[in-house]
Design an enzyme around this catalytic site. Structure first.
Site, PDB file in Angstrom:
ATOM      1  N   HIS A  56     -16.812  -3.991   6.081  1.00 17.79           N
ATOM      2  CA  HIS A  56     -15.896  -4.106   4.939  1.00 17.79           C
ATOM      3  C   HIS A  56     -16.245  -5.248   4.005  1.00 17.79           C
ATOM      4  O   HIS A  56     -15.468  -5.607   3.135  1.00 17.79           O
ATOM      5  CB  HIS A  56     -14.443  -4.246   5.407  1.00 17.79           C
ATOM      6  CG  HIS A  56     -14.046  -3.136   6.323  1.00 17.79           C
ATOM      7  ND1 HIS A  56     -13.652  -1.909   5.862  1.00 17.79           N
ATOM      8  CD2 HIS A  56     -14.051  -3.039   7.668  1.00 17.79           C
ATOM      9  CE1 HIS A  56     -13.399  -1.113   6.886  1.00 17.79           C
ATOM     10  NE2 HIS A  56     -13.645  -1.779   8.000  1.00 17.79           N
ATOM     11  N   LYS A  70       0.821  -1.221   0.000  1.00 17.89           N
ATOM     12  CA  LYS A  70       0.000   0.000   0.000  1.00 17.89           C
ATOM     13  C   LYS A  70       0.852   1.267   0.000  1.00 17.89           C
ATOM     14  O   LYS A  70       0.462   2.280  -0.589  1.00 17.89           O
ATOM     15  CB  LYS A  70      -0.937   0.005   1.209  1.00 17.89           C
ATOM     16  CG  LYS A  70      -1.830  -1.223   1.323  1.00 17.89           C
ATOM     17  CD  LYS A  70      -2.659  -1.479   0.081  1.00 17.89           C
ATOM     18  CE  LYS A  70      -3.256  -2.886   0.091  1.00 17.89           C
ATOM     19  NZ  LYS A  70      -3.684  -3.333  -1.230  1.00 17.89           N
ATOM     20  N   ARG A  85      -6.814  -7.286 -10.569  1.00 20.61           N
ATOM     21  CA  ARG A  85      -7.559  -8.488 -10.949  1.00 20.61           C
ATOM     22  C   ARG A  85      -8.979  -8.077 -11.323  1.00 20.61           C
ATOM     23  O   ARG A  85      -9.355  -6.927 -11.197  1.00 20.61           O
ATOM     24  CB  ARG A  85      -7.622  -9.432  -9.757  1.00 20.61           C
ATOM     25  CG  ARG A  85      -8.150  -8.681  -8.528  1.00 20.61           C
ATOM     26  CD  ARG A  85      -8.654  -9.537  -7.426  1.00 20.61           C
ATOM     27  NE  ARG A  85      -8.864  -8.760  -6.226  1.00 20.61           N
ATOM     28  CZ  ARG A  85      -9.991  -8.159  -5.885  1.00 20.61           C
ATOM     29  NH1 ARG A  85     -11.033  -8.191  -6.692  1.00 20.61           N
ATOM     30  NH2 ARG A  85     -10.098  -7.466  -4.753  1.00 20.61           N
ATOM     31  N   GLU A 119      -2.988   7.314   7.324  1.00 20.64           N
ATOM     32  CA  GLU A 119      -3.805   8.026   6.332  1.00 20.64           C
ATOM     33  C   GLU A 119      -4.827   8.876   7.046  1.00 20.64           C
ATOM     34  O   GLU A 119      -5.407   8.434   8.040  1.00 20.64           O
ATOM     35  CB  GLU A 119      -4.568   7.022   5.453  1.00 20.64           C
ATOM     36  CG  GLU A 119      -3.880   6.674   4.167  1.00 20.64           C
ATOM     37  CD  GLU A 119      -4.692   5.692   3.327  1.00 20.64           C
ATOM     38  OE1 GLU A 119      -4.127   5.143   2.383  1.00 20.64           O
ATOM     39  OE2 GLU A 119      -5.888   5.475   3.643  1.00 20.64           O
TER      40      GLU A 119
END
Lengths: 510, 167, 510, 167
Positions: free
Chosen positions: A235, A116, A292, A200
């Site tokens: 999530h 990430k 993907r 973040e």
């Protein structure tokens, strides 16, 4: 063109890829674990090879076994689907080393986008806005505190290797830093064997928007517009749509252009997705790139009219993308509901078991991508998603009304599903008006009320009584006709018994 | 024939009589109506009542009927009135006793949320188990006391394994 | 908006209309004959009323009974579907007189277009090219001979009230006139109770192209482009597609403009279709106008993205058409295969009976409009078409390949169907290349060869042996476990028996 | 177990033995192979043979098996070899005798195409019947002589009614 493709996956996505191959006259090779011998993807494929015991680690995640089958079956390419080995750089590299076409980007790209922090850096350098945060890896509480000064509170503390809702904490104030640091670091170490962290900025009530990308080996990159998947629960995605209701046309065009910029910077080849967070001022920030096919690729297929799996195969085989950006338009609106084997009345607990009855909805504007059949067993080892239902409408309202109609026709018996929960979302005024964020379900969903509302009480009671009468009557009839046609009756009975014996029969009472 | 039906918290007396070929006179607590009820599949029925059409699924196990009407599920407990009269009213009693709490699928225990001796409400979380790629909170089916905890965090459990015993 | 609609039809079209109503939150009223109590359209509707015995004349064609149900059920409108009363001017008038909205054009328009000679005259006057032929009705052999002089041989001698392939003869030379005149006149009199005749020039190997029209009550008329249905067998349509492979873009635009011209001339309101013959020089001639929904409307829906049934309902309710011509574009290509209960190996003889097993194909680009379910009975009284399958592709080739893939998944057991025959068409090189006319099947089709080709002989033999072994094994097991669980076994057995008793069980051996 | 199978015009000797749980050793006229054959529905099987996957439907009535493989239908007549030995070879004989030709559904006779005494080939049209909205030509199942015509043009016939008798 390729003549034989191994599909290193199971369930609805394996069936979906098989169908695309069949339309291209390409033979398919299925692989199956011991729990999947009777699964739909095996029945639909041209070839089928066992790859080991039920647990994924010993079957669908076993690179050696899958490569072994590919060689034995003389498959020229492997399609990984999503999940399992789809974003495993080592697998992509191994395919390359063995001279097998991996239907996806290079291992280098998978590697970069899987990290990430590296992904953030590359995108930032390419002019793609990223969520404000740390520039690199943070190794101590001290570094986290310093970055927090610059980024501001609240922020998210995240594991570099994180994913699937794991390895992250929301930090609202300075005093929460020490405990969050310890918690995420230990989760990261134990779950991903990678203790590296980054920071973040926390976006309040964001929307989740993503751009579908297609790129060939010759530098052509196009985007197939946006999807929104803000409706999620812990999530886990529940419902996706295209176009994203959260985007206006100006932002839509900008985000598309910027996604192409990012894709070029990575040197991407194949189908991929750039995920963005959209804040309440319509500013968007790159979150991550999925290298993907996505579960929700079908909503894009429906509004732009391109078969993404065929496009993946053609690109992997060295073909040129036949479209230019100006050929791509969004027509109407598509929504996808995922059908899970789970119990919404019991905290969405997975609910594996035998599917005793299955009726899919049909008619105009519907697409069923279903990985099971009547009589099939939903194994306890894998993802509980058993099917997807996609509806299309001239506009968003029609797509929603059609989805409601379709879900009314959908019947799954023997296991519990989230069909009623999907109806609840589709009937919610905030969903209808497009006014929602990723926290929609947390904010709005109280467990589907058990205060029983029985609009058709009399009908239900009468039905039960009729069924009871039938049962009684049939028992009597059975005893009477017993002598007359014994052998044939026993024959049929035996058939049914042996069918049931093939797997544990699950009652609906638990 | 007459049945005593339970739906939700409420009990009903349901009388039924076949007056023609798959035509029934039904009375629910004295409220009478006529049902044209055709069996159109193993568990599927087409009902027409006062020209209203319903497609129904009825799954049956013992005295329990799960009836699906218009996407909504009705759980009906139905017994022959004659059987009730000789006494059949104890079916609910077990639920108050000692209970073994388990999960149907194998998984990994992520966290144990209670300690032995804890008093928990109905619906209180007991254990978190990761299975089928998801974390699942196993809750207490009744208000009870935690008697015995059989697992600990990090352990792998088989499908059906007892996690906690409550009473 | 309308709140309750009666659907004066059965089968797949009744189900299709029910679905559209449900998506508009309109309640539906089904009507059913004695043969249809358990049919799918009854199960799916909100309300259901019996309308009489099985023969259509006493049920689906009984205007009095249907009007009676409409009033009793307080339906505000009636949708006639296609067939039955859909093009019955008297029925449309009766609805109007009773204050019920008829979802279709006025009785005057139905009347005019139902009279082939009047329709020709109106269209000719509106500048629409018609097949050269007689200007009016011909009452004698003499008049036929005179017209033949002007039109030329060969020509078609037709009954004014004809249709469905009846009441017409091809006349190749003068000496054939007397016998043709006698034959058509007597057929016309006996079949249609209307002995009037007319003459049309015979077009050699024509293609059959049609234009879909939508018109509101306020003078707006748009066309939804073309369909081709040249693939037919004895005037029974088998396969339709949109866009028509036989049209080039220039002709496509011209024929669309001219269809609008014709529609305006008639003062048409609702959805309708203008049929044209296309000759080998790409000249087109008006043939007739269908004042109702067509069976093949779904291919148009798929390529233009408009739900025609919803549009019909909105227009009938007094709504404005929301589209202008420039909004209408064709995207990709759609094909429809009709699934008939018939035996292609026995001269396409209808094959009614119980559907023992049914599996519909699924996945991207498919639409199932199916009027039956597993366990349903195909009655002996009505049209043998049980379902339609529509595929879409980015282009014609993809649509064809997808249809082939889909037909491979399609399974109907208990009755025979034309699925294999459809595969034969889809694999034919002339069909693939688009090089065909209405005589394609007559020219190309020799009965599906009974010279048995058995590519999977060993597999079939092994399967039969395994099934035989199962049967044997189960019989033994049944006898052994008999005592142990007698009541529950008999219960299940009885259930199945009663299910079968609901209709005659049809073996597959005839 | 050994069977004598008939497929099309050809006869085969099929031996089968279950060597493991739903794994079979099959031999067709001595040609041996192994079949992994799972029953996945009432009439549905999943077969894997040499890693080739087949989805099969098998409908069975008496000794007749209709096997659907890859969209193609195989009509297999299968009898236990032991039964054949004691003599079971007369099944085809009836087809040559007197036959009643009928239609399964009610309809209207449009035309009679033959006269009594006519000699017809197999497949020759006998009667045209309109039913289910279509005209259907009823053909002769065998080469024969028309013995008796039971209907005439314009008549309405019931389902199953005999139209013509041929011999």
């Amino acid at each position: 063109m390729l003549r034989r493709i191994l599909i290193a996956n199971r369930g609805e996505i394996a069936v979906r890829i098989t169908r695309a191959c069949r339309e291209l006259d390409i033979e398919t090779v299925a692989v199956y674990s011991e729990a999947d011998r009777e699964s739909l993807h095996v029945k639909y494929a041209d070839h089928a090879y066992p790859i080991g015991p039920a647990p994924s680690a010993q079957s669908y995640l076993s690179i050696d076994r899958i490569i072994g089958v590919a060689k034995k079956s003389r498959a020229e390419a492997i399609h990984p689907g999503y999940g399992f080995l789809a974003e495993n750089a080592g697998f992509a590299q191994r395919c390359k080393d063995e001279g097998i076409v991996f239907i996806g980007p290079s291992s280098q790209v998978i590697d970069q986008m899987g990290d990430k922090v590296k992904a953030r850096q590359i995108m930032k350098a390419a002019g793609v806005p990223v969520v404000p945060g740390s520039d690199g890896i943070l190794n101590s509480e001290q570094e986290v505190l310093q970055t927090a000064e610059a980024v501001g509170y609240p922020f998210m503390l995240k594991a570099v290797a994180g994913g699937g809702g794991k390895g992250l904490r929301l930090v609202r104030a300075q005093r929460e830093v020490p405990s969050a640091f310890r918690a995420v670091r230990s989760e990261a170490a134990s779950s991903f064997a990678d203790p590296r962290l980054y920071v973040e900025k926390f976006i309040e009530r964001p929307r989740h928007v993503e751009i579908q990308i297609l790129a060939d080996k010759y530098g052509r990159v196009i985007h197939l517009y946006d999807r929104e998947r803000s409706i999620q629960r812990r999530h886990q995605k529940v419902l996706e749509e295209s176009p994203a209701p959260g985007l206006d046309d100006r932002t839509r065009r900008r985000i598309g252009r910027i996604a192409i910029q990012g894709t070029r910077a990575v040197g991407y080849v194949g189908a991929g997705t750039l995920e963005f967070l959209l804040d309440q001022e319509k500013k968007f920030y790159f979150l991550e790139m999925n290298t993907r096919l996505q579960v929700e690729h079908a909503v894009t297929e429906r509004v732009v009219g391109i078969d993404l799996v065929k496009a993946q195969i053609e690109v992997a085989a060295g073909g040129y993308l036949p479209w230019r950006q100006r050929h791509i338009t969004q027509t109407g609106h598509a929504i996808e509901c995922r059908i899970y084997a789970e119990d919404p009345e019991n905290d969405f607990m997975p609910y594996p078991g035998r599917i005793e009855g299955l009726r899919l909805p049909e008619g105009m504007g519907l697409r069923n991508d279903c990985g099971v059949y009547e009589g099939a067993e939903v194994p306890i080892y894998y993802d509980p998603m058993i099917a997807k239902l996609i509806t299309w409408g001239e506009n968003r309202v029609e797509a929603i009304l059609r989805m409601r109609r379709a879900l009314r026709e959908y019947q799954v018996r023997g296991i519990k599903t989230n069909i009623a929960f999907n109806q609840w979302i589709l009937r919610h005024p905030r969903f209808m008006s497009g006014d929602f964020s990723t926290s929609f379900i947390d904010e709005e969903y109280r467990r589907i009320s058990k205060d029983e509302v029985y609009p058709h009480k009399e009908i239900a009671l009468a039905s039960a009584a009729i069924a009871a009468l039938h049962r009684e009557h049939e028992r009597t009839m059975g005893l009477l006709t017993k002598k007359a046609n014994e052998p044939s009756q026993w024959r049929d009975q035996g058939k049914r018994d042996s069918l049931r014996a093939a797997g544990p029969r699950r009652g609906w009472k638990r | 024939m007459a049945f005593i039906a339970k739906l939700g918290e409420q009990s009903y007396r349901v009388e039924i009589e076949e007056t023609g070929k798959s035509v029934y006179r039904v009375s629910v607590d004295g409220n009478e109506f006529v049902v044209d009820g055709k069996k159109t599949g193993r568990t599927n029925y087409s009902l027409i009542v006062d020209n209203r059409s319903f497609e129904i699924e009825v799954d049956n196990a013992e005295d329990e009927y799960r009836v699906l009407v218009d996407g909504r599920s009705y759980h009906v407990h139905l017994v022959d009135e004659r059987r009730v009269r000789v006494g059949d009213g104890q079916s609910d009693s077990q639920i108050q006793g000692r209970q073994r709490v388990s999960v149907p699928m194998p998984g990994k225990v992520i966290a144990v949320l209670v300690a032995e001796g804890d008093v928990v409400e109905k619906g209180h979380g007991l254990v978190i188990v990761e299975a089928m790629k998801m974390e699942n909170e196993v809750r207490s089916p009744i208000a009870a006391t935690v008697k015995d905890i059989r697992v600990k965090a990090g352990e792998t459990v088989e499908g059906g394994a007892v996690l906690v015993i409550i009473e």
